[in-house]
Write a protein that holds these residues in place. Structure first.
Motif, mmCIF file in Angstrom:
data_model
loop_
_atom_site.group_PDB
_atom_site.id
_atom_site.type_symbol
_atom_site.label_atom_id
_atom_site.label_comp_id
_atom_site.label_asym_id
_atom_site.label_seq_id
_atom_site.Cartn_x
_atom_site.Cartn_y
_atom_site.Cartn_z
ATOM 1 N N LEU A 80 13.102 0.865 0.846
ATOM 2 C CA LEU A 80 12.907 0.851 -0.607
ATOM 3 C C LEU A 80 12.801 2.265 -1.160
ATOM 4 O O LEU A 80 13.422 2.596 -2.185
ATOM 5 C CB LEU A 80 11.645 0.057 -0.957
ATOM 6 C CG LEU A 80 11.328 -0.070 -2.453
ATOM 7 C CD1 LEU A 80 12.349 -0.949 -3.156
ATOM 8 C CD2 LEU A 80 9.909 -0.636 -2.650
ATOM 9 N N TRP A 110 15.530 3.326 -3.882
ATOM 10 C CA TRP A 110 15.035 3.221 -5.265
ATOM 11 C C TRP A 110 15.630 4.307 -6.169
ATOM 12 O O TRP A 110 16.180 3.988 -7.234
ATOM 13 C CB TRP A 110 13.515 3.260 -5.270
ATOM 14 C CG TRP A 110 12.889 2.987 -6.598
ATOM 15 C CD1 TRP A 110 12.467 3.923 -7.503
ATOM 16 C CD2 TRP A 110 12.607 1.706 -7.179
ATOM 17 N NE1 TRP A 110 11.931 3.315 -8.611
ATOM 18 C CE2 TRP A 110 12.003 1.948 -8.437
ATOM 19 C CE3 TRP A 110 12.797 0.397 -6.772
ATOM 20 C CZ2 TRP A 110 11.587 0.918 -9.281
ATOM 21 C CZ3 TRP A 110 12.390 -0.635 -7.602
ATOM 22 C CH2 TRP A 110 11.795 -0.373 -8.840
ATOM 23 N N GLY A 149 11.448 -6.571 -7.921
ATOM 24 C CA GLY A 149 10.030 -6.505 -8.266
ATOM 25 C C GLY A 149 9.247 -7.697 -7.755
ATOM 26 O O GLY A 149 8.118 -7.542 -7.246
ATOM 27 N N VAL A 198 8.937 -7.269 -3.885
ATOM 28 C CA VAL A 198 7.968 -6.247 -3.502
ATOM 29 C C VAL A 198 6.544 -6.759 -3.700
ATOM 30 O O VAL A 198 5.660 -6.521 -2.864
ATOM 31 C CB VAL A 198 8.204 -4.945 -4.286
ATOM 32 C CG1 VAL A 198 7.064 -3.949 -4.051
ATOM 33 C CG2 VAL A 198 9.531 -4.305 -3.876
ATOM 34 N N ALA A 218 6.558 -2.639 -8.476
ATOM 35 C CA ALA A 218 7.072 -1.895 -7.324
ATOM 36 C C ALA A 218 6.369 -0.561 -7.105
ATOM 37 O O ALA A 218 6.403 -0.021 -5.991
ATOM 38 C CB ALA A 218 8.576 -1.663 -7.484
#
Length: 345
Positions: A112, A116, A135, A138, A258
């Motif tokens: 991630l 990201w 979201g 996570v 997140a």
């Protein structure tokens, strides 16, 4: 004590329902009919987290007709070839397999954190559904065990985001706004609202200056303010386009969810991207005039139960965000979404 304005108590999933539901869904692709999003993974996560696990499989049975198989693969994506595949929706299957491999071989937080900042410029892709799906995924990983279905769900969300990745057009900064609510109110509406979101987003040219923060903690505070402002604004402006305008709140809330899993140096750019996504949806769909709304005597749990009975996936997800925000206006906005959107059950 009057509790109707409080944030609801979230119930940990000890039933295994979420993992069962995700396993049912992972043979399906993230879209249907070439562009409509599969909302089921996000909706079932929200249902389970808000105490509605007993209705999940019945809800999925009803939603099943909207699912299509995961697209096939064409060519393996690697560390050397990913750039040429970024933003290619015909490679959804390839991207999904890529992130399944990555999350199987490395810790999910590491994957991630690497991806990201690569994906963030394309936050509005797929009408913001990919980031929202990430979201939700996570949140489950942060709050519970990193089971195989939950890690796979993150992989599928990231794959969807990579395949649909599409940056917004260059934007001019308008005068600075003093608050998130003022910034949303000052977003210029796109001139032609006669077609779909891709056509509308292509018309974006300028947003009010807002969403810069001097440090990570300030970024998180401003992001929380943005989620609250967008949720409250739905109460007065959701009638403009009841389905699409929920994303002005649910997209930045996905980013907020997140943040705890991300390096702190990514929090400020995450705020900026979340503001761009919320402003873009607002510009594309907001009505010219506000409408009145009524407060509700219902508790948060009662409001979410109504959303679950209503069954519409966007309504369920927006109500979940409204309960994150908490308070009378957020609950009124959630009730407004139940009234405005077509029931699905």
């Amino acid at each position: 004590m009057d509790t109707k304005g409080e944030t609801s108590t979230r119930i940990p999933d000890t039933s295994g329902t979420l993992d069962e539901a995700l396993q049912r869904l992972h043979a399906a692709g993230p879209e249907r009919q070439g562009w409509l999003s599969n909302h089921a993974p996000m909706a079932v996560e929200a249902l389970v987290r808000n105490g509605q696990a007993p209705v999940v499989h019945r809800w999925l049975d009803h939603y099943r007709a909207k699912l299509e198989d995961m697209p096939g693969t064409s060519a393996r994506i690697t560390a050397a070839t990913w750039r040429e595949a970024l933003g290619d929706p015909t490679r959804i299957g390839d991207w999904t397999r890529y992130f399944e491999r990555e999350t199987a071989e490395r810790p999910w937080r590491e994957v991630l954190a690497e991806w990201w900042p690569r994906l963030l410029p394309g936050i509005a892709a797929g009408a913001t559904h990919p980031v929202i799906r990430v979201g939700h995924a996570v949140r489950t990983l942060l709050e519970g065990a990193a089971t195989a279905p939950r890690v796979t769900e993150l992989a599928h969300g990231l794959g969807y985001w990579a395949a649909r990745h599409q940056p917004l057009p260059p934007l001019t900064a308008l005068d600075a706004a003093p608050s998130a609510r003022a910034a949303l109110d000052a977003v210029p509406r796109v001139p032609d609202q006669s077609r779909g979101i891709v056509h509308r987003l292509a018309q974006l040219s300028a947003f009010p200056a807002w969403g810069t923060a001097p440090d990570p903690d300030a970024a998180r505070a401003l992001l929380t303010e943005l989620v609250t402002a967008a949720t409250h604004r739905y109460a007065t402006h959701g009638h403009g386009e009841p389905v699409m305008l929920v994303h002005a709140a649910t997209a930045p809330n996905a980013v907020l969810r997140a943040l705890p899993a991300l390096p702190r140096e990514l929090w400020a750019p995450s705020l900026a991207a979340a503001w761009a996504a919320s402003a873009a949806v607002t510009a594309a769909y907001a009505p010219a005039e506000a409408a009145p709304y009524a407060r509700t005597p219902l508790t948060p749990e009662e409001v979410f139960e109504r959303a679950a009975l209503h069954g519409d996936d966007h309504t369920i997800k927006f109500t979940d965000t409204a309960l994150d925000v908490g308070g009378d206006v957020a609950l009124a906005a959630a009730v407004r979404s139940i009234e405005l959107n077509e029931p699905a059950l």
